[in-house]
Design a protein around this motif. Structure first.
Motif, PDB file in Angstrom:
ATOM      1  N   SER A   1     -23.980-124.154  79.473  1.00  0.00           N
ATOM      2  CA  SER A   1     -25.316-124.709  79.043  1.00  0.00           C
ATOM      3  C   SER A   1     -26.469-124.253  79.707  1.00  0.00           C
ATOM      4  O   SER A   1     -27.601-124.397  79.267  1.00  0.00           O
ATOM      5  CB  SER A   1     -25.151-126.203  79.325  1.00  0.00           C
ATOM      6  OG  SER A   1     -24.744-126.652  80.731  1.00  0.00           O
TER       7      SER A   1
ATOM      8  N   ARG B   1     -22.334-138.128  79.218  1.00  0.00           N
ATOM      9  CA  ARG B   1     -22.798-137.301  80.467  1.00  0.00           C
ATOM     10  C   ARG B   1     -21.787-137.724  81.604  1.00  0.00           C
ATOM     11  O   ARG B   1     -20.959-138.121  81.397  1.00  0.00           O
ATOM     12  CB  ARG B   1     -24.079-138.044  81.105  1.00  0.00           C
ATOM     13  CG  ARG B   1     -25.175-138.203  80.332  1.00  0.00           C
ATOM     14  CD  ARG B   1     -26.523-138.797  80.800  1.00  0.00           C
ATOM     15  NE  ARG B   1     -26.849-138.149  82.017  1.00  0.00           N
ATOM     16  CZ  ARG B   1     -28.023-138.704  82.682  1.00  0.00           C
ATOM     17  NH1 ARG B   1     -28.606-139.800  82.420  1.00  0.00           N
ATOM     18  NH2 ARG B   1     -28.317-138.177  83.889  1.00  0.00           N
TER      19      ARG B   1
ATOM     20  N   THR C   1     -18.054-132.324  71.876  1.00  0.00           N
ATOM     21  CA  THR C   1     -18.321-131.177  71.924  1.00  0.00           C
ATOM     22  C   THR C   1     -18.528-130.380  73.241  1.00  0.00           C
ATOM     23  O   THR C   1     -19.618-130.884  73.921  1.00  0.00           O
ATOM     24  CB  THR C   1     -19.782-131.057  70.958  1.00  0.00           C
ATOM     25  OG1 THR C   1     -19.768-131.626  69.743  1.00  0.00           O
ATOM     26  CG2 THR C   1     -20.194-129.571  70.932  1.00  0.00           C
TER      27      THR C   1
ATOM     28  N   GLN D   1     -20.768-129.166  79.991  1.00  0.00           N
ATOM     29  CA  GLN D   1     -21.337-130.263  79.371  1.00  0.00           C
ATOM     30  C   GLN D   1     -20.448-130.714  78.211  1.00  0.00           C
ATOM     31  O   GLN D   1     -20.077-129.998  77.524  1.00  0.00           O
ATOM     32  CB  GLN D   1     -22.736-130.224  79.383  1.00  0.00           C
ATOM     33  CG  GLN D   1     -23.801-130.157  80.253  1.00  0.00           C
ATOM     34  CD  GLN D   1     -25.336-129.863  79.764  1.00  0.00           C
ATOM     35  OE1 GLN D   1     -25.588-129.958  78.518  1.00  0.00           O
ATOM     36  NE2 GLN D   1     -26.103-129.651  80.668  1.00  0.00           N
ATOM     37  N   VAL D   2     -20.563-132.073  78.025  1.00  0.00           N
ATOM     38  CA  VAL D   2     -19.774-132.564  76.807  1.00  0.00           C
ATOM     39  C   VAL D   2     -21.368-133.292  75.985  1.00  0.00           C
ATOM     40  O   VAL D   2     -21.784-134.259  76.565  1.00  0.00           O
ATOM     41  CB  VAL D   2     -18.731-133.613  77.178  1.00  0.00           C
ATOM     42  CG1 VAL D   2     -18.243-134.263  75.836  1.00  0.00           C
ATOM     43  CG2 VAL D   2     -17.762-132.987  77.862  1.00  0.00           C
ATOM     44  N   GLU D   3     -21.363-132.782  75.071  1.00  0.00           N
ATOM     45  CA  GLU D   3     -22.618-133.314  74.229  1.00  0.00           C
ATOM     46  C   GLU D   3     -22.662-134.674  74.036  1.00  0.00           C
ATOM     47  O   GLU D   3     -23.964-135.444  74.420  1.00  0.00           O
ATOM     48  CB  GLU D   3     -22.812-132.648  73.066  1.00  0.00           C
ATOM     49  CG  GLU D   3     -24.050-133.018  72.143  1.00  0.00           C
ATOM     50  CD  GLU D   3     -23.990-132.225  70.836  1.00  0.00           C
ATOM     51  OE1 GLU D   3     -24.597-132.699  69.872  1.00  0.00           O
ATOM     52  OE2 GLU D   3     -23.757-130.987  70.767  1.00  0.00           O
ATOM     53  N   GLU D   4     -21.690-135.362  73.751  1.00  0.00           N
ATOM     54  CA  GLU D   4     -21.544-136.855  73.597  1.00  0.00           C
ATOM     55  C   GLU D   4     -21.582-137.747  74.866  1.00  0.00           C
ATOM     56  O   GLU D   4     -21.679-138.953  74.716  1.00  0.00           O
ATOM     57  CB  GLU D   4     -20.494-137.134  72.558  1.00  0.00           C
ATOM     58  CG  GLU D   4     -20.457-136.632  71.384  1.00  0.00           C
ATOM     59  CD  GLU D   4     -19.970-135.187  71.367  1.00  0.00           C
ATOM     60  OE1 GLU D   4     -20.444-134.536  70.028  1.00  0.00           O
ATOM     61  OE2 GLU D   4     -19.499-134.683  72.444  1.00  0.00           O
TER      62      GLU D   4
ATOM     63  N   ASP E   1     -19.521-127.785  75.809  1.00  0.00           N
ATOM     64  CA  ASP E   1     -20.273-126.499  76.325  1.00  0.00           C
ATOM     65  C   ASP E   1     -19.977-126.092  77.795  1.00  0.00           C
ATOM     66  O   ASP E   1     -20.543-126.622  78.694  1.00  0.00           O
ATOM     67  CB  ASP E   1     -21.652-126.822  75.815  1.00  0.00           C
ATOM     68  CG  ASP E   1     -22.596-125.585  75.882  1.00  0.00           C
ATOM     69  OD1 ASP E   1     -22.152-124.303  76.491  1.00  0.00           O
ATOM     70  OD2 ASP E   1     -23.822-125.422  75.738  1.00  0.00           O
TER      71      ASP E   1
ATOM     72  N   VAL F   1     -21.181-141.009  68.932  1.00  0.00           N
ATOM     73  CA  VAL F   1     -22.151-140.405  69.585  1.00  0.00           C
ATOM     74  C   VAL F   1     -23.316-140.943  70.382  1.00  0.00           C
ATOM     75  O   VAL F   1     -23.531-142.333  69.658  1.00  0.00           O
ATOM     76  CB  VAL F   1     -22.692-139.523  68.402  1.00  0.00           C
ATOM     77  CG1 VAL F   1     -23.866-138.512  69.011  1.00  0.00           C
ATOM     78  CG2 VAL F   1     -21.705-138.421  67.816  1.00  0.00           C
TER      79      VAL F   1
END
Length: 295
Positions: free
Chosen positions: A9, A76, A4, A71-74, A6, A204
């Motif tokens: 952010s 860092r 995911t 950012q990638v939610e899953e 973003d 995740v």
């Protein structure tokens, strides 16, 4: 699995800050190039180098300020420091090639197109080197069509910026050109980011692969930002850079008894007579040519 992504952010903070840095670098660079061309007594290589460094640092700083908001939610994200610094060197060197071409050969069609293509490809190379410096628990994939569009935008933006550097006179016109340049460079960046998708390794909550982008990028941004501030100080203390060729004569006329003679300077924009480095004495007057003995 598909990550995911973003790109905003921090909301509008990073895009606005990135745009301002691109515009600042563009404004300083355009004025330095103009200074080298309009005033033939200038040390041209020095002003062109300062202009190239300002534009290159502005573009690089814009990119990595914008990337703080990515950012990638899953997983860092961290950055490879050497590759990140190499992208800055590429930005300055390639912009420098374009700037020196138009600085010495002018805004002829062939020179402008050559310089614009080289500089635009350099800006695109800087962007994708910066992307290659990212380290995460996944793989980045690109939409080739959108990548091609971003490269075209970079070439068009670079060509327009170089044309403005050698063609536009006056402070307000140059300021407007730098704002447009900021839009074009930021547009190129976010178009390129629209081509990005991330395939995350594992599920995740994949383990972190490094520190936060903010903790890594802020120290690296410190140097280029300080350079842009120092370049701005140079511009502020050189009236020819701030006012441009046409405005200088009028401003000098208001501030000095020799204003009329200042308006008679050569069209190169130099403040000096061609045969002397010293200005005429304050008591001289164009209405009384006999008073010019010794000049």
């Amino acid at each position: 699995m598909q990550g995911t992504v973003d790109g905003f952010s921090y909301g509008a903070v990073t895009p606005v800050a990135a745009y301002l840095m691109a515009s600042l670098g563009g404004a300083l660079g355009l004025r330095c190039v103009t200074r080298s061309i309009r005033n033939k007594r200038s040390w041209k290589p020095g002003w062109l180098a300062l202009g190239a460094a300002s534009i290159g640092c502005g573009i690089w700083t814009m990119h990595f300020i914008a990337m703080i908001g990515f950012q990638v939610e899953e997983t860092r994200i961290r950055y490879d420091g050497y590759l990140t610094f190499a992208s800055l060197v590429v930005a300055v060197l390639v912009v420098g090639i374009g700037v020196f071409i138009v600085g010495y050969r002018g805004a002829g069609r062939s020179a402008l197109l050559t310089a614009g293509v080289i500089t635009g490809l350099g800006v695109a190379a800087m962007h994708y080197m910066g992307m290659a410096a990212m380290r995460m628990g996944g793989e980045i994939h690109y939409d080739s069509t959108v990548v091609a569009i971003s490269v075209v935008i970079a070439v068009v933006a670079a060509t327009a910026a170089l044309w403005a550097a050698v063609s536009i006179r006056g402070f307000l016109a140059s300021l407007g050109a730098s704002l447009v340049m900021g839009v074009a460079v930021s547009g190129m960046h976010y178009t390129a980011m629209a081509a990005v998708s991330v395939h995350v390794h594992g599920g995740v909550g994949a383990p972190s692969v490094g520190g936060s982008p903010t903790s890594i990028m802020l120290p690296m941004l410190f140097g280029p930002v300080i350079f842009l501030i120092l370049a701005g100080v140079v511009v502020m203390f050189d009236p020819l850079l701030v006012l441009g060729e046409g405005d200088w004569g009028g401003q000098q006329a208001k501030r000095s008894p020799v204003g009329n003679s200042a308006q008679q300077q050569p069209s190169s924009g130099s403040l000096f007579q061609p045969h002397t480095d010293a200005p005429p004495p304050a008591w001289s007057s164009p209405e009384n040519p006999s008073r010019y003995r010794g000049w």
